[in-house]
Design an enzyme around this catalytic site. Structure first.
Site, short mmCIF file in Angstrom:
data_model
loop_
_atom_site.label_atom_id
_atom_site.label_comp_id
_atom_site.label_asym_id
_atom_site.label_seq_id
_atom_site.Cartn_x
_atom_site.Cartn_y
_atom_site.Cartn_z
N CYS A 217 25.09 77.24 80.68
CA CYS A 217 25.75 78.46 81.11
C CYS A 217 26.19 79.45 80.14
O CYS A 217 25.80 80.49 80.09
CB CYS A 217 26.96 77.81 81.76
N TRP B 293 32.53 66.20 80.95
CA TRP B 293 31.02 65.99 81.48
C TRP B 293 30.63 64.85 82.35
O TRP B 293 29.58 64.68 82.60
CB TRP B 293 30.06 65.96 79.98
N GLU C 205 34.61 68.91 72.32
CA GLU C 205 33.27 69.17 72.79
C GLU C 205 32.37 70.17 71.88
O GLU C 205 31.14 69.67 71.71
CB GLU C 205 33.28 69.85 74.12
N ASP D 99 32.50 79.58 86.01
CA ASP D 99 33.59 79.27 86.92
C ASP D 99 35.02 79.83 85.93
O ASP D 99 35.33 79.31 85.22
CB ASP D 99 33.60 77.83 86.82
N ARG E 112 25.39 83.06 81.48
CA ARG E 112 25.07 83.62 82.60
C ARG E 112 25.62 83.09 84.08
O ARG E 112 25.41 83.93 84.92
CB ARG E 112 23.56 82.86 82.74
#
Length: 318
Positions: free
Chosen positions: A200, A97, A75, A223, A220
């Site tokens: 994120c 994704w 990734e 999970d 920000r």
């Protein structure tokens, strides 16, 4: 809930992974229960910090469950290409994704095909992937091709050349290491509505001290059960790659979270992981120095001394 976070159960109380487990426990036991964007619901705290020393090749690779570090590395390499379509990831077997474009396809077309069928079509049909596999201007697009605008020769406002923030940071680390402007930013307010998911892990800042490269990442939204293990690896990996390119030793990786949360349907994962204790000290070797950071390949990375406990799974919130 049984928990190895009890100090009496810690065979190695100084293991850096306890920071992660303590954060997970604090969120689950004291977090505010909230209705979130996905409708699933979370327990959430606001504001957290974890610190990891990357010296000696050490990496914040979670050991209390298996983390698929090669997937996270693929990734990161995808981000650095500036690519925004999932097809290159799908062709490598990377699934992280897939849910977002699948959900978009089902909403837009009314064709309720399964996720597996959607992914198969992305892999086999290049035209279908071009239409339905794009995520919008997410992470890598902002990192290596941040849009600029200018007045053209006819006096009209037009798109200018993109800014490669990663290349600029590497150049500034080489030429002006004491700068306080070594920043890679993903939060492009003008383009948020075009992204499948706004960034994120949004802001990276680098800092040079005593021949070592430090990195602070601000996230920000996080999970903690599913995302944070990948984010810790990814941020530390990027730091290691840049440090190699600018001839610095890896220093400290500092992770800072805003809304840090656990989904309510992750109770089984959380309960099991908090009964486990971390062990070992995984090490990452960079086995080759490519001519630029944009030329790394998956074979350039090797992990040693990683003996994780069994994988833990939970549904992804979209």
């Amino acid at each position: 809930m049984a928990t190895a976070a009890n100090p009496a159960l810690r065979s190695d109380p100084h293991h850096p992974e306890w920071q992660y487990l303590d954060l997970m426990r604090a969120i689950w036991e004291t977090g505010s229960e909230r209705i979130d964007r996905t409708g699933i619901g979370t327990r959430s705290l606001f504001g957290a910090m974890l610190r990891f020393d990357l010296g000696g090749g050490r990496m914040p690779l979670i050991t209390t469950k298996r983390v698929y570090w090669k997937t996270a590395t693929r990734e990161m390499l995808w981000f650095l290409t500036g690519e925004t379509n999932i097809r290159p990831l799908v062709l490598q077997g990377v699934k992280i994704w897939n849910e977002w474009p699948h959900a978009h396809y089902v909403r837009e077309t009314g064709d309720a095909i399964t996720l597996d069928e959607f992914v198969r079509r992305i892999a086999e049909d290049e035209a279908f992937a071009a239409r339905w596999g794009d995520l919008g201007p997410v992470y890598g697009k902002q990192w290596v091709d941040w849009p600029t605008y200018r007045y053209g020769p006819d006096g009209k406002y037009e798109r200018g050349p993109g800014i490669n923030q990663v290349a600029q940071v590497i150049d500034s680390l080489r030429t002006n290491p004491g700068s306080r402007r070594h920043i890679i930013e993903g939060w492009n307010v003008a383009e948020l509505d075009w992204m499948a998911l706004p960034p994120c892990h949004k802001s990276y800042q680098f800092h040079v001290a005593d021949g070592r490269l430090n990195c602070a990442l601000y996230q920000r939204s996080c999970d903690v059960a599913l995302g944070l293990p990948f984010n810790l690896w990814g941020g530390a990996l990027l730091t290691r790659m840049i440090a190699q390119q600018v001839d610095l030793e890896p220093g400290e990786f500092v992770w800072m979270g805003g809304d840090v949360h656990l989904y309510l349907n992750h109770a089984d994962l959380v309960g099991e992981q908090l009964t486990r204790a971390p062990s070992g000290s995984p090490v990452l070797d960079l086995v080759r120095r490519p001519p630029s950071i944009f030329e790394f390949e998956i074979s350039d990375f090797a992990v040693r001394d990683y003996c994780p406990q069994a994988p833990l799974s939970a549904p992804v919130a979209v």
